[in-house]
Design a protein around this motif. Structure first.
Motif, PDB file in Angstrom:
ATOM      1  N   VAL A  44       0.837  -1.200   0.000  1.00 46.08           N
ATOM      2  CA  VAL A  44       0.000   0.000   0.000  1.00 46.08           C
ATOM      3  C   VAL A  44       0.873   1.252   0.000  1.00 46.08           C
ATOM      4  N   ARG A  45       1.912   1.237   0.817  1.00 44.58           N
ATOM      5  CA  ARG A  45       2.816   2.384   0.881  1.00 44.58           C
ATOM      6  C   ARG A  45       3.454   2.654  -0.474  1.00 44.58           C
ATOM      7  N   ALA A  46       3.894   1.614  -1.129  1.00 49.88           N
ATOM      8  CA  ALA A  46       4.511   1.774  -2.447  1.00 49.88           C
ATOM      9  C   ALA A  46       3.497   2.323  -3.446  1.00 49.88           C
ATOM     10  N   GLU A  47       2.254   1.878  -3.354  1.00 49.51           N
ATOM     11  CA  GLU A  47       1.198   2.349  -4.253  1.00 49.51           C
ATOM     12  C   GLU A  47       0.938   3.832  -4.047  1.00 49.51           C
ATOM     13  N   LEU A  68      -0.028   8.610   4.349  1.00 50.81           N
ATOM     14  CA  LEU A  68      -0.675   7.344   4.676  1.00 50.81           C
ATOM     15  C   LEU A  68      -0.671   7.174   6.188  1.00 50.81           C
ATOM     16  N   SER A  69      -1.841   6.879   6.730  1.00 52.93           N
ATOM     17  CA  SER A  69      -1.950   6.642   8.171  1.00 52.93           C
ATOM     18  C   SER A  69      -2.809   5.412   8.406  1.00 52.93           C
ATOM     19  N   VAL A  70      -2.735   4.904   9.620  1.00 59.17           N
ATOM     20  CA  VAL A  70      -3.525   3.741  10.012  1.00 59.17           C
ATOM     21  C   VAL A  70      -4.187   4.032  11.350  1.00 59.17           C
ATOM     22  N   VAL A  88       4.258   4.296   7.511  1.00 63.01           N
ATOM     23  CA  VAL A  88       3.158   5.225   7.780  1.00 63.01           C
ATOM     24  C   VAL A  88       3.724   6.600   8.100  1.00 63.01           C
ATOM     25  N   ASP A  89       2.952   7.621   7.760  1.00 60.98           N
ATOM     26  CA  ASP A  89       3.351   8.993   8.096  1.00 60.98           C
ATOM     27  C   ASP A  89       2.929   9.356   9.510  1.00 60.98           C
ATOM     28  N   PHE A  90       1.842   8.782   9.963  1.00 59.12           N
ATOM     29  CA  PHE A  90       1.458   8.907  11.365  1.00 59.12           C
ATOM     30  C   PHE A  90       0.470   7.799  11.701  1.00 59.12           C
ATOM     31  N   LYS A 123      -3.920   8.899  29.610  1.00 55.63           N
ATOM     32  CA  LYS A 123      -2.541   9.370  29.764  1.00 55.63           C
ATOM     33  C   LYS A 123      -1.553   8.221  29.626  1.00 55.63           C
ATOM     34  N   ALA A 124      -1.861   7.088  30.262  1.00 54.96           N
ATOM     35  CA  ALA A 124      -0.959   5.945  30.206  1.00 54.96           C
ATOM     36  C   ALA A 124      -0.839   5.396  28.788  1.00 54.96           C
ATOM     37  N   LEU A 125      -1.960   5.318  28.069  1.00 55.26           N
ATOM     38  CA  LEU A 125      -1.935   4.802  26.703  1.00 55.26           C
ATOM     39  C   LEU A 125      -1.073   5.679  25.801  1.00 55.26           C
ATOM     40  N   VAL A 126      -1.333   6.972  25.813  1.00 55.05           N
ATOM     41  CA  VAL A 126      -0.600   7.879  24.928  1.00 55.05           C
ATOM     42  C   VAL A 126       0.881   7.901  25.295  1.00 55.05           C
ATOM     43  N   GLY A 127       1.165   7.938  26.585  1.00 49.36           N
ATOM     44  CA  GLY A 127       2.563   7.951  27.011  1.00 49.36           C
ATOM     45  C   GLY A 127       3.315   6.725  26.543  1.00 49.36           C
ATOM     46  N   THR A 128       2.693   5.555  26.658  1.00 49.24           N
ATOM     47  CA  THR A 128       3.327   4.314  26.202  1.00 49.24           C
ATOM     48  C   THR A 128       3.525   4.326  24.694  1.00 49.24           C
ATOM     49  N   GLN A 129       2.525   4.785  23.957  1.00 48.74           N
ATOM     50  CA  GLN A 129       2.617   4.808  22.497  1.00 48.74           C
ATOM     51  C   GLN A 129       3.750   5.710  22.024  1.00 48.74           C
ATOM     52  N   VAL A 130       3.829   6.905  22.578  1.00 50.92           N
ATOM     53  CA  VAL A 130       4.897   7.830  22.194  1.00 50.92           C
ATOM     54  C   VAL A 130       6.265   7.235  22.527  1.00 50.92           C
ATOM     55  N   GLN A 131       6.365   6.618  23.686  1.00 49.42           N
ATOM     56  CA  GLN A 131       7.634   6.010  24.095  1.00 49.42           C
ATOM     57  C   GLN A 131       8.043   4.882  23.157  1.00 49.42           C
ATOM     58  N   ARG A 132       7.075   4.065  22.762  1.00 44.22           N
ATOM     59  CA  ARG A 132       7.392   2.930  21.887  1.00 44.22           C
ATOM     60  C   ARG A 132       7.821   3.396  20.488  1.00 44.22           C
ATOM     61  N   LEU A 133       7.230   4.471  20.013  1.00 47.23           N
ATOM     62  CA  LEU A 133       7.546   4.932  18.656  1.00 47.23           C
ATOM     63  C   LEU A 133       8.921   5.579  18.569  1.00 47.23           C
ATOM     64  N   LYS A 134       9.404   6.162  19.654  1.00 45.15           N
ATOM     65  CA  LYS A 134      10.750   6.751  19.715  1.00 45.15           C
ATOM     66  C   LYS A 134      11.001   7.746  18.582  1.00 45.15           C
ATOM     67  N   GLY A 135       9.958   8.463  18.201  1.00 42.93           N
ATOM     68  CA  GLY A 135      10.115   9.478  17.171  1.00 42.93           C
ATOM     69  C   GLY A 135      10.192   8.951  15.758  1.00 42.93           C
ATOM     70  N   LYS A 136       9.984   7.648  15.551  1.00 41.37           N
ATOM     71  CA  LYS A 136      10.084   7.068  14.209  1.00 41.37           C
ATOM     72  C   LYS A 136       8.947   7.548  13.305  1.00 41.37           C
ATOM     73  N   THR A 137       7.805   7.823  13.889  1.00 40.48           N
ATOM     74  CA  THR A 137       6.714   8.420  13.145  1.00 40.48           C
ATOM     75  C   THR A 137       5.864   9.203  14.128  1.00 40.48           C
ATOM     76  N   ALA A 138       4.935   9.980  13.604  1.00 36.91           N
ATOM     77  CA  ALA A 138       4.115  10.826  14.462  1.00 36.91           C
ATOM     78  C   ALA A 138       2.926  10.059  15.017  1.00 36.91           C
ATOM     79  N   LEU A 139       2.459  10.506  16.167  1.00 40.41           N
ATOM     80  CA  LEU A 139       1.295   9.912  16.804  1.00 40.41           C
ATOM     81  C   LEU A 139       0.202  10.970  16.917  1.00 40.41           C
ATOM     82  N   ALA A 140      -0.949  10.666  16.338  1.00 43.64           N
ATOM     83  CA  ALA A 140      -2.138  11.497  16.519  1.00 43.64           C
ATOM     84  C   ALA A 140      -3.091  10.697  17.393  1.00 43.64           C
ATOM     85  N   ALA A 141      -3.191  11.068  18.642  1.00 37.05           N
ATOM     86  CA  ALA A 141      -3.949  10.286  19.613  1.00 37.05           C
ATOM     87  C   ALA A 141      -5.440  10.312  19.298  1.00 37.05           C
TER      88      ALA A 141
END
Length: 401
Positions: free
Chosen positions: A262-265, A275-277, A303-305, A319-337
């Motif tokens: 999909v990304r290549a398309e 592209l986001s999911v 994905v772009d975010f 708060k716990a969910l968003v904090g964990t998600q941001v930590q796991r991504l380590k800046g590799k892509t953006a998070l729109a909560a």
């Protein structure tokens, strides 16, 4: 002077509202002292409104930021009015679902046109978004035949294109190993990007529907090929036996490989399109159970975010969910909560609850937020307050890395 020295006084609009409310409060006190109760009561409502405006204007805006809403194929009363209200509130992206794996709400050359629609709803949304300067990222319910006519679902089932459970039954979900389903998704992405003035697409329902699917013959053959041997006790060995973890990991690889396509398309058809999911929120529990692998998707740049659906009214859990998600991504892509203001099983009853979650998402390092969902109540009761402060500044659909 107290107002001016407070954090509230840092915002000119907040100060102006607060000053007017304070002046009116003194006037009310004077009227009451004179026994002019009727006149005083007439001014109470206006005083309260000024104080509320001061409060909401004091919330800081942040730029840049992803500010989005999920939506339906249509908007109340129409897309032009909805886009105008969102633009006035400085929201910058809308994600209306426009098709599933079995139906389209636009004139598609790939999917059957919905019997519930009498016009091209994507064209209407895209035109309105253009007029008001809001980005449109049509949402594709990728692996579900949701809202399709029963005849379409029956045909998909007869053709062997649906996921199969441990009981040998199939519901409405499309098997991601079926080349016909994979090609359909790619063609759907292609025609949306080619035919409509949109700036991106979002995949939703991009998962296996449960932990015991898909067990069709095609999936069995593909899994055995990945193992390099035959599974003699199928499906027992992959459901509760020694191959369970390998099977779950293989399902994640299936969805990741399809996302690569999909990304290549997207990049081939419209370079620069985003592209986001929309994904599940609990990244400790959900990925293995439903085949999603959001951290890996981010690491591979697929994905772009990401928009995890953090649908809860419990502020601590959010708060716990968003904090964990941001930590796991380590800046590799953006998070729109994802915020479930009007989601199934989750309701935010007041604009204050929404403001609290937006503020929390920012504090935890999210690049923005997407609210589920745009409706009349959101437009009339939430947006007017949010736009006074939280989204008072215009923002491009950008984020800091």
């Amino acid at each position: 002077q107290a107002w001016r020295d407070s954090p509230l006084g840092a915002d000119p609009k907040a100060w102006q509202y607060a000053k007017r409310a304070t002046d009116m409060a003194y006037e009310l006190s004077h009227l009451v002292g004179q026994g002019r109760m009727g006149q005083a009561m007439d001014r109470v409502g206006e005083t309260r409104q000024l104080a509320l405006h001061a409060y909401w204007a004091a919330f800081p805006s942040r730029v840049p930021e992803i500010r989005g809403v999920w939506g339906y194929p249509t908007a109340t009363p129409n897309w032009d009015t909805a886009m105008e209200k969102l633009a006035r509130a400085n929201f910058n992206v809308v994600f209306p679902y426009v098709c599933s794996g079995g139906v389209a709400y636009y004139r598609s050359g790939v999917l059957p046109f919905s019997s519930r629609a009498d016009r091209d709803l994507l064209a209407e949304a895209a035109a309105a978004a253009q007029r008001h300067g809001v980005q449109l990222h049509p949402r594709i319910l990728a692996l579900e035949a949701l809202f399709a006519d029963q005849q379409v679902k029956t045909e998909l089932r007869k053709a062997g294109r649906l996921m199969v459970s441990s009981k040998g039954q199939s519901g409405d979900w499309l098997c991601p190993n079926d080349p016909r389903n994979r090609e359909q998704l790619l063609k759907t992405v292609r025609e949306i990007l080619q035919r409509y003035p949109v700036q991106g697409v979002q995949l939703d329902y991009y998962r296996f529907d449960s932990t015991d699917t898909c067990l069709c013959g095609r999936c069995r053959a593909a899994f055995q090929k990945s193992l390099g041997r035959t599974v003699t006790r199928w499906p027992e060995e992959v459901l509760k036996g020694p191959l369970r973890e390998q099977f779950l990991g293989w399902r994640q690889e299936v969805l990741t490989e399809l996302l690569r396509e999909v990304r290549a398309e997207v990049q081939a058809v419209k370079p620069g399109a985003l592209l986001s999911v929309a994904c599940f929120p609990d990244w400790d529990r959900h990925p293995r159970g439903f085949g999603q692998d959001p951290v890996r998707w981010a690491e591979e740049g697929l994905v772009d975010f990401l928009c995890p659906m953090n649908y809860t009214s419990d502020q601590n859990k959010f708060k716990a969910l968003v904090g964990t998600q941001v930590q796991r991504l380590k800046g590799k892509t953006a998070l729109a909560a994802g915020i479930g203001a009007f989601a199934d099983g989750c309701r935010l009853e007041t604009p204050q609850e929404l403001a609290d979650q937006i503020t929390t998402a920012r504090a935890q390092g999210a690049a923005g937020y997407v609210v589920f969902t745009y409706n009349q109540r959101f437009a009339d009761e939430f947006l007017p307050w949010i736009r006074l402060g939280l989204t008072s500044q215009e923002s491009p659909l950008e984020w800091r890395r």
